[in-house]
Design a protein around this motif. Structure first.
Motif, mmCIF file in Angstrom:
data_model
loop_
_atom_site.group_PDB
_atom_site.id
_atom_site.type_symbol
_atom_site.label_atom_id
_atom_site.label_comp_id
_atom_site.label_asym_id
_atom_site.label_seq_id
_atom_site.Cartn_x
_atom_site.Cartn_y
_atom_site.Cartn_z
ATOM 1 N N ALA A 325 -1.747 38.868 18.321
ATOM 2 C CA ALA A 325 -0.867 38.794 19.491
ATOM 3 C C ALA A 325 -1.639 38.636 20.795
ATOM 4 C CB ALA A 325 -0.005 40.054 19.557
ATOM 5 N N ASP A 326 -2.947 38.732 20.731
ATOM 6 C CA ASP A 326 -3.752 38.651 21.964
ATOM 7 C C ASP A 326 -5.086 37.977 21.633
ATOM 8 O OD1 ASP A 326 -4.529 39.018 24.595
ATOM 9 O OD2 ASP A 326 -5.251 41.061 24.266
ATOM 10 N N LEU A 327 -5.012 36.686 21.322
ATOM 11 C CA LEU A 327 -6.189 35.941 20.868
ATOM 12 C C LEU A 327 -7.056 35.500 22.039
ATOM 13 C CD1 LEU A 327 -4.446 33.722 18.170
ATOM 14 C CD2 LEU A 327 -6.006 35.628 17.741
ATOM 15 N N ALA A 328 -8.346 35.684 21.905
ATOM 16 C CA ALA A 328 -9.299 35.230 22.923
ATOM 17 C C ALA A 328 -9.501 33.723 22.792
ATOM 18 C CB ALA A 328 -10.623 35.956 22.771
ATOM 19 N N SER A 329 -9.728 33.071 23.901
ATOM 20 C CA SER A 329 -9.858 31.606 23.886
ATOM 21 C C SER A 329 -11.174 31.130 23.284
ATOM 22 C CB SER A 329 -9.745 31.063 25.321
ATOM 23 O OG SER A 329 -10.783 31.587 26.141
#
Length: 559
Positions: A325-329
């Protein structure tokens, strides 16, 4: 006193602190000997109180209130005290026996006093020792069940006011404040021991808030106040065990506390309460943590709590949902997910997540290199060598560093296609070198790559073409590797590097200079011009005759 030896002092302090301690032997004063301890005052930058425990459970230990000692280190002041005691080793057993005798005599005298005499003595001490008075007042309030009075005393103990200057407790006063705060924690713990666990829980939670607020205004560099917070968390846990709280209420408090601003000082782990919560309470805890995360999916505290609970319960899918739900680029989060799935034996899913991370990376230049390494390892293990080479090729094309070049070479050699890949990689670096101001550092990287390939002639040519962009370390490597075949060219490099060093001072600089002079001498030997070198060295000696350390190093090397 078998543990007090010079060897043990040096082992505990380290060579540097031990040697510095030798200079403080005359600074030791007010030496006092107890049954199993010695203490003294050591005058350094300030006056420090020092104590050695001679034969404790951990052997020789010590404490000093200097900044270095307050961090838990065995400092030079402890060394000075230890060496002073060793110098009086013959008289020490007699002093320790005398100390033991004094303790016995004091106990015997106190035992003979009447209740009235003891009360008079205690009252006298209370008038002289404010800290003792506070401790006894707190114990008295606790004994008579006066919760309001206990709360007042605890608030007073946690108040930074007496220690603060302009609203802030400096490092020099932080330890004293932490010691006082520890008295409050001890008092709360005593409530549980006296059968008042519910009161202990109430006061422990209030103390957590007060201590967290105080921490914002205290220089806790040595972690003393953090340790008090950990002790307070233990007191709360033990009180909860004794009180047999309602599992639902405890679960709600734990989630609220962990997600609050007050958890930093106590760092409470809800899993420590698993036995208290029971199955029902743990279910409520997970439900509340999940609800909190759904309300704020990118919150660090919410993510950390739910992930911790999910891992403890073996719920990999929830761990994946939390990170997903909070993926790093840059693909870092994808890699975390992949590793979690690998640990659960779901390697196919892990690979798909890792490949997705690479596809979704906004910039291959800044992608997490650990993700690239992970994928390469998976491809290599699966004998997907073309994919491994393609991965390393794309990564090198984005980063163009020596490491990326080396990694491409390793992958291409495994796939038996290095000559072709090398030609393409070097072409990229040569193109970058041709446009030096285009944002790439192609010239120096090209030189490094050719040197790493042991292609010295091509590396020399690339360095010459790069000109000022070539680093001195690269020129030195080139000169060292080509000296036998190209002594004149190598000599020019060494002479150019000597010049700026002659304008500097310091033993490190002199060592570099002498190393270069040895290389210059070897070049002249190969060229058959030792006389020129003799003239050069003589002139150098004359110009720098005041640099005695340089001349000494030159003489040691026969220069």
């Amino acid at each position: 006193m078998s543990s007090l030896t010079k060897a043990n002092l040096k082992a505990l302090a380290g060579t540097r602190s031990f040697e510095r301690g030798l200079g403080y032997l005359d600074a030791v004063s007010r030496l006092e000997v107890g049954d199993d301890w010695v203490s003294a005052t050591v005058h350094g930058t300030e006056r420090y109180e020092v104590e050695l425990i001679l034969d404790g459970p951990e052997g020789l230990t010590g404490e000093c209130d200097c900044p270095y000692g307050a961090e838990g280190n065995f400092c030079k002041h402890l060394v000075a005290l230890g060496l002073t005691v060793l110098a009086q080793k013959e008289s020490l057993p007699r002093q320790r026996r005398a100390a033991g005798k004094r303790t016995q005599e004091l106990d015997a005298w106190l035992s003979e006093l009447s209740q009235g005499e003891l009360l008079a003595l205690v009252r006298e001490q209370l008038g002289e020792d404010r800290q003792l008075r506070r401790r006894l007042e707190l114990r008295a309030a606790s004994a008579r069940g006066d919760l309001a009075a206990v709360r007042g005393h605890i608030r007073e103990l946690l108040d930074i006011g007496p220690f603060a200057r302009y609203g802030y407790v400096e490092y020099t006063d932080a330890r004293a404040y932490a010691d006082q705060a520890r008295q409050a924690v001890s008092a709360i713990g005593a409530l549980t021991g006296s059968g008042r666990a519910s009161d202990a829980i109430t006061l422990a939670r209030e103390a957590m808030r007060l201590l967290a607020e105080a921490l914002e205004s205290v220089d806790d560099s040595d972690g003393g106040l953090g340790q008090v917070g950990a002790e307070l968390a233990d007191v709360h846990l033990h009180a909860c065990i004794a009180a047999r709280l309602d599992p639902d209420e405890l679960a709600r408090w734990l989630v609220g506390h962990v997600l609050s601003d007050f958890d930093g000082i106590t760092a409470i782990d809800p899993l420590d309460y698993e036995d208290v919560l029971g199955e029902r309470g743990m279910t409520v805890l997970r439900e509340l943590a999940t609800e909190a995360w759904r309300r704020r999916r990118t919150g660090w505290a919410e993510k950390s709590l739910l992930e911790r609970l999910a891992k403890a319960g073996g719920d990999v899918d929830t761990v994946v949902r939390v990170h997903g739900a909070d993926l790093a680029s840059n693909g870092h989060t994808h890699l975390i997910i992949a590793r979690e799935l690998d640990a659960a034996g779901r390697s196919d899913e892990a690979l798909r997540w890792a490949e997705r991370g690479l596809r979704e990376a906004q910039d291959l230049h800044s992608v997490d290199t650990a993700l690239v390494d992970y994928l390469h390892e998976r491809y290599a293990q699966a004998a997907r060598l073309p994919d491994a080479v393609s991965l390393r090729r794309d990564h090198f094309g984005a980063r163009r560093t020596l490491l990326a070049y080396q990694q491409l070479r390793t992958a291409a050699r495994a796939a038996d296609c290095w000559p072709e890949e090398r030609e393409g990689a070097l072409a990229l670096l040569r193109a970058d070198a041709g446009r030096r101001h285009g944002g790439w550092n192609g010239g120096p990287v090209l030189v490094d790559a050719l040197l790493d390939d042991k292609d010295v002639e091509a590396a020399w040519q690339a360095a010459a073409e790069a000109g000022a962009a070539t680093h001195n370390r690269q020129w030195l490597a080139l000169a060292d590797q080509t000296r036998a075949a190209r002594p004149a060219d190598a000599l020019g490099v060494y002479l150019r590097m000597v010049e700026p060093l002659t304008k500097q001072t310091g033993n490190g600089v002199y060592a570099q200079l002498v190393s270069l002079l040895l290389s210059i001498r070897d070049c002249h030997r190969l060229l058959g011009t030792p006389g020129e070198f003799a003239v050069y060295v003589a002139a150098l000696r004359a110009a720098h005759k005041r640099k005695r350390n340089l001349l000494r190093l030159m003489e040691e090397q026969g220069l």
